[in-house]
Design a protein around this motif. Sequence first.
Motif, PDB file in Angstrom:
ATOM      1  N   MET A 151       0.835  -1.207   0.000  1.00 14.88           N
ATOM      2  CA  MET A 151       0.000   0.000   0.000  1.00 14.88           C
ATOM      3  C   MET A 151       0.865   1.251   0.000  1.00 14.88           C
ATOM      4  O   MET A 151       1.928   1.299   0.626  1.00 14.88           O
ATOM      5  N   SER A 152       0.393   2.247  -0.734  1.00 17.72           N
ATOM      6  CA  SER A 152       0.998   3.582  -0.729  1.00 17.72           C
ATOM      7  C   SER A 152      -0.111   4.590  -0.970  1.00 17.72           C
ATOM      8  O   SER A 152      -0.791   4.548  -2.012  1.00 17.72           O
ATOM      9  N   GLY A 153      -0.315   5.470  -0.006  1.00 21.22           N
ATOM     10  CA  GLY A 153      -1.428   6.411  -0.124  1.00 21.22           C
ATOM     11  C   GLY A 153      -2.747   5.670  -0.066  1.00 21.22           C
ATOM     12  O   GLY A 153      -2.998   4.859   0.812  1.00 21.22           O
ATOM     13  N   GLN A 154      -3.605   5.915  -1.067  1.00 17.48           N
ATOM     14  CA  GLN A 154      -4.907   5.272  -1.126  1.00 17.48           C
ATOM     15  C   GLN A 154      -4.911   4.053  -2.050  1.00 17.48           C
ATOM     16  O   GLN A 154      -5.949   3.417  -2.218  1.00 17.48           O
ATOM     17  N   ARG A 155      -3.768   3.734  -2.628  1.00 21.53           N
ATOM     18  CA  ARG A 155      -3.699   2.614  -3.564  1.00 21.53           C
ATOM     19  C   ARG A 155      -3.068   1.405  -2.899  1.00 21.53           C
ATOM     20  O   ARG A 155      -2.134   1.525  -2.108  1.00 21.53           O
ATOM     21  N   SER A 156      -3.570   0.227  -3.261  1.00 19.29           N
ATOM     22  CA  SER A 156      -3.045  -0.995  -2.651  1.00 19.29           C
ATOM     23  C   SER A 156      -3.311  -2.184  -3.565  1.00 19.29           C
ATOM     24  O   SER A 156      -4.168  -2.141  -4.455  1.00 19.29           O
ATOM     25  N   THR A 157      -2.568  -3.231  -3.342  1.00 14.49           N
ATOM     26  CA  THR A 157      -2.780  -4.499  -4.028  1.00 14.49           C
ATOM     27  C   THR A 157      -2.389  -5.597  -3.046  1.00 14.49           C
ATOM     28  O   THR A 157      -1.586  -5.375  -2.135  1.00 14.49           O
ATOM     29  N   GLY A 158      -2.959  -6.777  -3.228  1.00 14.36           N
ATOM     30  CA  GLY A 158      -2.695  -7.821  -2.250  1.00 14.36           C
ATOM     31  C   GLY A 158      -2.810  -9.221  -2.809  1.00 14.36           C
ATOM     32  O   GLY A 158      -3.157  -9.435  -3.972  1.00 14.36           O
ATOM     33  N   PHE A 159      -2.501 -10.177  -1.944  1.00 15.77           N
ATOM     34  CA  PHE A 159      -2.526 -11.594  -2.309  1.00 15.77           C
ATOM     35  C   PHE A 159      -2.865 -12.381  -1.050  1.00 15.77           C
ATOM     36  O   PHE A 159      -2.395 -12.068   0.044  1.00 15.77           O
ATOM     37  N   LYS A 160      -3.686 -13.448  -1.215  1.00 16.93           N
ATOM     38  CA  LYS A 160      -4.102 -14.259  -0.074  1.00 16.93           C
ATOM     39  C   LYS A 160      -3.961 -15.743  -0.432  1.00 16.93           C
ATOM     40  O   LYS A 160      -4.328 -16.165  -1.530  1.00 16.93           O
ATOM     41  N   GLU A 161      -3.393 -16.512   0.505  1.00 18.81           N
ATOM     42  CA  GLU A 161      -3.177 -17.946   0.246  1.00 18.81           C
ATOM     43  C   GLU A 161      -2.903 -18.649   1.569  1.00 18.81           C
ATOM     44  O   GLU A 161      -2.580 -18.012   2.569  1.00 18.81           O
ATOM     45  N   LYS A 162      -3.015 -19.975   1.578  1.00 20.95           N
ATOM     46  CA  LYS A 162      -2.630 -20.746   2.754  1.00 20.95           C
ATOM     47  C   LYS A 162      -1.122 -20.670   2.927  1.00 20.95           C
ATOM     48  O   LYS A 162      -0.375 -20.484   1.968  1.00 20.95           O
ATOM     49  N   VAL A 163      -0.670 -20.830   4.163  1.00 16.64           N
ATOM     50  CA  VAL A 163       0.740 -20.628   4.478  1.00 16.64           C
ATOM     51  C   VAL A 163       1.555 -21.868   4.121  1.00 16.64           C
ATOM     52  O   VAL A 163       1.306 -22.945   4.655  1.00 16.64           O
ATOM     53  N   PRO A 164       2.532 -21.746   3.222  1.00 17.04           N
ATOM     54  CA  PRO A 164       3.383 -22.894   2.886  1.00 17.04           C
ATOM     55  C   PRO A 164       4.468 -23.112   3.930  1.00 17.04           C
ATOM     56  O   PRO A 164       4.778 -22.220   4.725  1.00 17.04           O
ATOM     57  N   SER A 165       5.057 -24.292   3.919  1.00 17.17           N
ATOM     58  CA  SER A 165       6.148 -24.613   4.833  1.00 17.17           C
ATOM     59  C   SER A 165       7.443 -23.973   4.353  1.00 17.17           C
ATOM     60  O   SER A 165       7.659 -23.779   3.151  1.00 17.17           O
ATOM     61  N   CYS A 166       8.321 -23.652   5.304  1.00 16.66           N
ATOM     62  CA  CYS A 166       9.615 -23.081   4.944  1.00 16.66           C
ATOM     63  C   CYS A 166      10.537 -24.126   4.323  1.00 16.66           C
ATOM     64  O   CYS A 166      11.663 -23.808   3.929  1.00 16.66           O
ATOM     65  N   ILE A 167      10.074 -25.356   4.248  1.00 15.97           N
ATOM     66  CA  ILE A 167      10.870 -26.398   3.583  1.00 15.97           C
ATOM     67  C   ILE A 167      11.118 -26.009   2.132  1.00 15.97           C
ATOM     68  O   ILE A 167      12.184 -26.285   1.570  1.00 15.97           O
ATOM     69  N   SER A 168      10.124 -25.376   1.506  1.00 15.82           N
ATOM     70  CA  SER A 168      10.277 -24.922   0.123  1.00 15.82           C
ATOM     71  C   SER A 168      11.104 -23.646   0.070  1.00 15.82           C
ATOM     72  O   SER A 168      10.923 -22.746   0.892  1.00 15.82           O
ATOM     73  N   SER A 169      11.996 -23.553  -0.885  1.00 19.38           N
ATOM     74  CA  SER A 169      12.804 -22.350  -1.052  1.00 19.38           C
ATOM     75  C   SER A 169      11.929 -21.202  -1.546  1.00 19.38           C
ATOM     76  O   SER A 169      11.136 -21.375  -2.470  1.00 19.38           O
ATOM     77  N   PRO A 170      12.048 -20.011  -0.953  1.00 22.50           N
ATOM     78  CA  PRO A 170      11.274 -18.863  -1.438  1.00 22.50           C
ATOM     79  C   PRO A 170      11.557 -18.568  -2.908  1.00 22.50           C
ATOM     80  O   PRO A 170      10.662 -18.163  -3.650  1.00 22.50           O
ATOM     81  N   ALA A 171      12.797 -18.791  -3.342  1.00 20.69           N
ATOM     82  CA  ALA A 171      13.147 -18.512  -4.739  1.00 20.69           C
ATOM     83  C   ALA A 171      12.311 -19.355  -5.691  1.00 20.69           C
ATOM     84  O   ALA A 171      11.859 -18.873  -6.737  1.00 20.69           O
TER      85      ALA A 171
END
Length: 283
Positions: free
Chosen positions: A227-247
Amino acid sequence: MVEEMRAKWCEDLEEILQCPVCFERPKSPVKQCERGHHICNVCKDLMSECPLCKCSFSGARSYLAEELSRKLDDIKLSLLHPMHSLNNRGRNTIGIQTETEVVIAKNETNITKITKPAPPLAPKGKFPCRIGTCEAELAHGRMIPHIRFYHKHKFHESKCTGENMYQQVWEMEYYNNTKYDLAIRVAEMGLFFMHIKINENGDLFGIVQIVSTYFIGNKFEYELKIMSGQRSTGFKEKVPSCISSPASIFDSSDCLVVKRKSMIRMLACADTFSCIMILTRLP
């Protein structure tokens, strides 16, 4: 509430006692430095000075740490399962089933059945630390002490901000080739990693991971909002395990993705933005 406090005491005892280098419970003999910081005998032989205060080792032993290490399991059992300890000492108890914590206690005229669920067990196996380029892989119970010691400036501890919900806002700078890695411990939920990455093209990626299994992660949902000012964007999902690499996740569609054009339009000549993370425990 009382059960949570007892579990927290057990966790604190483990953290206080463990070796600051290998994070294992030390076995006798336990050595200490000139200022009294203890360390396991194996790690002491590999170090010339105390990892906490840089003082030298005089050869002295920490008899308190040795005795506490020897009795710690009994102390934890008495805290987590007090009825079990009473059963071992008392004369009026006629039975106990430790697997389900069903205790049958005999009074003068009545027989009372008390059922108490066992506290949740920590997931087995080792989990990778996802802070920066850290390559540590640790058991679940060792991850928080590791982060406190090596990544304390990127560690945030808090409690739920609502019923089954946690929300936090961070202010971040928008520059190419920038990455924000944070560890967030929510007392009622667990330990999470949040990753915000801005690549060389100015595209932004974001994801939240849990230091646990995929099965446990599916019980939580995360939402990331930029978010910045009045503009925003987002994403929603179930939480994955840290076993998977973020990359590897950033290369898929299973994370927040905001293209450079959208970021420029949202920021409107500013160079900072707000990152809002919301964690929800699913029913």
